[in-house]
Design an enzyme around this catalytic site. Structure first.
Site, PDB file in Angstrom:
ATOM      1  N   LYS A 177       0.766  -1.061   0.076  1.00  0.00           N
ATOM      2  CA  LYS A 177      -0.178   0.041   0.192  1.00  0.00           C
ATOM      3  C   LYS A 177       0.948   1.334   0.003  1.00  0.00           C
ATOM      4  O   LYS A 177       1.773   1.576   0.994  1.00  0.00           O
ATOM      5  CB  LYS A 177      -0.955  -0.034   1.103  1.00  0.00           C
ATOM      6  CG  LYS A 177      -1.769   1.282   1.408  1.00  0.00           C
ATOM      7  CD  LYS A 177      -2.741   1.079   2.571  1.00  0.00           C
ATOM      8  CE  LYS A 177      -3.617   2.486   2.746  1.00  0.00           C
ATOM      9  NZ  LYS A 177      -4.467   2.052   3.958  1.00  0.00           N
ATOM     10  N   LYS A 230      -2.217  -1.213  -3.794  1.00  0.00           N
ATOM     11  CA  LYS A 230      -3.091  -0.336  -3.759  1.00  0.00           C
ATOM     12  C   LYS A 230      -2.441   1.064  -3.745  1.00  0.00           C
ATOM     13  O   LYS A 230      -1.107   0.937  -3.146  1.00  0.00           O
ATOM     14  CB  LYS A 230      -3.689  -0.407  -2.235  1.00  0.00           C
ATOM     15  CG  LYS A 230      -4.718   0.931  -2.009  1.00  0.00           C
ATOM     16  CD  LYS A 230      -5.262   0.601  -0.757  1.00  0.00           C
ATOM     17  CE  LYS A 230      -5.833   1.942  -0.278  1.00  0.00           C
ATOM     18  NZ  LYS A 230      -6.225   2.069   0.867  1.00  0.00           N
TER      19      LYS A 230
END
Ligand code: PBG
Ligand code: ZN
Length: 309
Positions: A177, A230
């Protein structure tokens, strides 16, 4: 016949925001078509999702009270736990329920862990993440998704769940992320903006490749069943690398800012929003995503049905 990649509605996970303080659904201003829901109106929404063929949701809670300890994140009567019980009671296996496990929505400072001074403390946060995960699974969640990028979070959650007899509950880790600027609309939606600093002490530097691969490798070793990259579109290279290298179930989070950019340009009449959205989603699948978490899941379903008529 010759298309090598095909999007299916069964690839999608739809994010749901559950707000403890509202009486009826409220649209998120920066995310047209996306709403926050009170617990009591979730049944209607989830029944629409089922009808659209969407197989899974990921739940985010917006509590009515925040503090410096995250105390409203793991209670039996807190917002996510109530929401999960309600949805599972009504729909059982008709919908797969994933719950986001993080502290930022529950902390008055908005960071993803316990804070001392202006520092986010990794290790003391782990115990709380375990506690939150157990409370979600106890309520009926099928899979938990730790999103705070704390080192060791997957192992801590796995051992807490196993210790309580929940060895069947899965873990989808937000493994790679990035500290992206594309989360802005989400922070409006989930009311999770932060009071100071930024998230770069725990989220990934957008410049880094090897570090993200190490993060993913660690999470797989700690017991993650699904690993996530992400955001999606600006990290398609990472999605491809993660899938190629590890060959494990790989999810991509097509995040709020990615959704809102298309919606904004569409509103201005500058692009054909439907087609651009479809092309973006297709690129995410082509790059290697097995699972796509997207605010556009509903419109994808509607569009693909119209086309097949
Ligand atoms: C919280 C969390 C965020 C998102 C998912 N979980 C925001 C953040 O890290 O600041 C972003 C999702 C999106 O932008 O759609 N840990
Ligand atoms: Zn967080």
């Amino acid at each position: 016949m010759l298309a090598e990649t095909e999007l299916n509605i069964s690839d999608f996970v739809y994010p749901l925001f559950v707000d403890e303080s509202i009486q009826s659904p409220v649209e998120v201003p920066s995310m047209p078509g996306v709403h926050r829901f009170p617990v009591d109106s979730l049944i209607g929404e989830v029944s629409d999702l089922c009808e659209l063929g969407i197989p899974a949701v990921i739940l985010f809670g917006i509590p009515s009270q925040k503090d410096g300890t995250g105390a409203h994140a793991w209670g039996h009567g807190d917002v996510v736990q109530r929401a999960v019980r309600k949805v599972k009671h009504e729909f059982d296996d008709e919908i797969y329920v994933i719950t986001d496990v993080c502290l930022c929505e529950y902390m008055d400072h908005g960071h993803c862990g316990i804070v001392e001074g202006e520092q986010v403390l990794n290790d003391p946060t782990l115990e709380l993440l375990g506690r939150i995960a157990v409370s979600h699974v106890e309520a009926g969640s099928d899979m938990v998704a730790p999103s705070g990028m704390m080192d060791g979070m997957v192992r801590a959650i796995r051992s807490s769940l196993d210790g309580e007899g929940y060895s069947d509950a899965g873990i989808m880790s937000y493994a790679a992320k990035y500290a992206s600027s594309l989360y802005g609309p989400f922070r409006d939606a989930a009311d999770s903006g932060y009071a100071f600093g930024d998230r770069s002490s725990y989220q990934m530097n957008p410049a880094n490749v090897d570090e993200a691969l190490r993060e993913v490798e660690l999470d797989i070793g700690e017991g993650a069943d699904i690993v996530m990259v992400k955001p999606a579109l600006t990290y398609l290279d990472m999605l491809y690398r993660v899938k190629e290298r590890f060959r494990v179930p790989t999810a991509a989070y097509h995040v709020s800012g990615e959704y809102s950019m298309v919606k904004a340009a569409e509103r201005l009449g500058w692009i054909d929003g439907e087609r651009v959205m479809h092309e973006v989603l297709l690129s995410i699948k082509r790059a290697g995503a097995d699972i796509i978490i997207s605010y556009a899941a509903k419109e994808f379903s509607k569009l693909s049905r119209e086309e097949s008529v």
